[in-house]
Design an enzyme around this catalytic site. Structure first.
Site, mmCIF file in Angstrom:
data_model
loop_
_atom_site.group_PDB
_atom_site.id
_atom_site.type_symbol
_atom_site.label_atom_id
_atom_site.label_comp_id
_atom_site.label_asym_id
_atom_site.label_seq_id
_atom_site.Cartn_x
_atom_site.Cartn_y
_atom_site.Cartn_z
ATOM 1 N N SER A 1 0.681 -1.766 -0.635
ATOM 2 C CA SER A 1 -0.494 -0.033 -0.186
ATOM 3 C C SER A 1 0.851 0.645 0.162
ATOM 4 O O SER A 1 0.640 2.268 -0.274
ATOM 5 C CB SER A 1 -0.986 -0.258 0.999
ATOM 6 O OG SER A 1 -0.172 0.499 2.188
ATOM 7 N N LYS B 1 -0.112 3.913 7.170
ATOM 8 C CA LYS B 1 -0.554 5.191 6.063
ATOM 9 C C LYS B 1 -0.461 6.645 5.758
ATOM 10 O O LYS B 1 0.297 7.299 6.737
ATOM 11 C CB LYS B 1 -2.253 4.642 5.899
ATOM 12 C CG LYS B 1 -2.694 3.911 5.168
ATOM 13 C CD LYS B 1 -2.515 3.434 4.006
ATOM 14 C CE LYS B 1 -3.324 2.189 4.236
ATOM 15 N NZ LYS B 1 -2.754 1.461 4.565
#
Lengths: 204, 204
Positions: free
Chosen positions: B123, B161
């Site tokens: 990610s 993230k």
DNA sequence: CATTATGTTCTCAAAATGTTCTCATTCTGA
DNA sequence: TCAGAATGAGAACATTTTGAGAACATAATG
């Protein structure tokens, strides 16, 4: 009792737990949480460790108050060359280590024959090596196909590329990891291996 | 018995093991660990070597105490926290250091509030963080827009993230660095920051 | 104020570790 | 070859370290 005493294993574990707990929760843990965190059931035993840590000067407590532990000095037992390696970091609970591998040892990066190079350019970006990264290189004069190497070309230019022999070793390919760039091929005599990539790090 | 005596092979081995153990663990080993470390099974025999090293003045012990061994003679000190940081590596010549910054200091990575997490998934690949990399995180409960954070969502799921506030802080965006994945948006109360990315490393 | 949770102190054990021994086996140099 | 040194296993014991949980005092909570 004696402030110069060494800590026992469990006392160190307790201190470690308290430090981690405060780091994640900003408040100190209660005895029940400490007990669970170090794997026992008795609050009384947990309190004994708190007492020992107080006597040795690592912490102090607001006597009687809930969550009344304060850290007084840095934990000298923390291993400076390893870091806790964590799997999951859930709320409240003691942090879950990766089974069988709960400490990350950075000494691999510090062997005697290693050095660091700051990377310039994007030629290896698809290998996850970005402009500005620092790579750890082991001094070596030979490499295997597929290794990422620091190569010296014509005794002048240094470059970081993937290494591959060609034409039975008469030529050497230096392959960038960037689809916008082309691989280069040299006579073996023009290329000298300076070292092989063994690690990489980046600082934010 | 005699302090000027030479050490036997096993005594030397034992001393080496103890030095290494202390260097690695900051505390001394127990007899069981010494025995295993030098390849025997008997604690009694290990103790005999400890006795010999005490008699020859290399170590001393807190009699009876667990992990009570202390080194007496100086052992060669190695600074394992820096590496030479090189700019150009030319042939033959001594290696050319980067001006003004000739040592790479990794102690930043070892702060007491830091820990390591092994990254799973792609990610963050466009930020150069690949599956299998290890990232260094500083324990923190707050982050600034743009920081890459370890976030705990709904007290259960942990994720790495990029962090961004939204709707005046009522919502929080967690943005992957992968064009195939979409950013996620949560009410602020559902997201808890566990730490902020300060470094990354990879081992080949 | 009443109730619950938490900190504190205590005793009783169990487990782990250090210490001392004896009995063998292997190695080494005269 | 032989005597002594070095090595190894493991039993037996002493001490340290660790654990459980009861009992009580105080803090937190509504």
């Amino acid at each position: 009792m004696n402030a110069s005493q060494q800590l026992t294993d469990k006392q160190r574990l307790t201190l470690d737990f308290i430090e981690r707990y405060i780091a994640t929760h900003t408040v100190s843990p209660k005895l029940q949480e400490i007990a669970e965190g170090i794997g026992i059931r008795s609050r009384g035993v947990a309190h004994r460790y708190i007492q020992a840590l107080t006597d040795t000067g690592f912490i102090e407590t607001d006597s009687g108050k809930h969550r009344g532990i304060r850290l007084l000095k840095p934990n000298p037992y923390r291993d400076e060359s390893t870091l806790p390696l964590l799997g999951k970091i859930a709320a409240g609970k003691p942090i879950e280590a990766i089974p069988g591998e709960d400490q990350l040892d950075l000494r691999d990066f510090f062997g005697r024959n290693n050095f660091a190079v700051r990377v310039q350019g994007d030629s290896m970006i698809e290998a996850g090596i970005m402009d500005g990264d620092t790579v750890i290189i082991e001094f070596r004069e030979t490499a295997n196909d597929g290794d990422i190497v620091v190569a010296l070309i014509d005794e002048t230019e240094t470059t970081l590329k993937r290494f591959k022999r060609s034409h039975r070793g008469r030529y050497i390919k230096l392959i960038p990891a960037n689809k916008d760039m082309e691989e280069m091929i040299y006579e073996a005599s023009r290329v000298r291996i300076q070292g092989v990539l063994i690690g990489q790090l980046r600082k934010y």
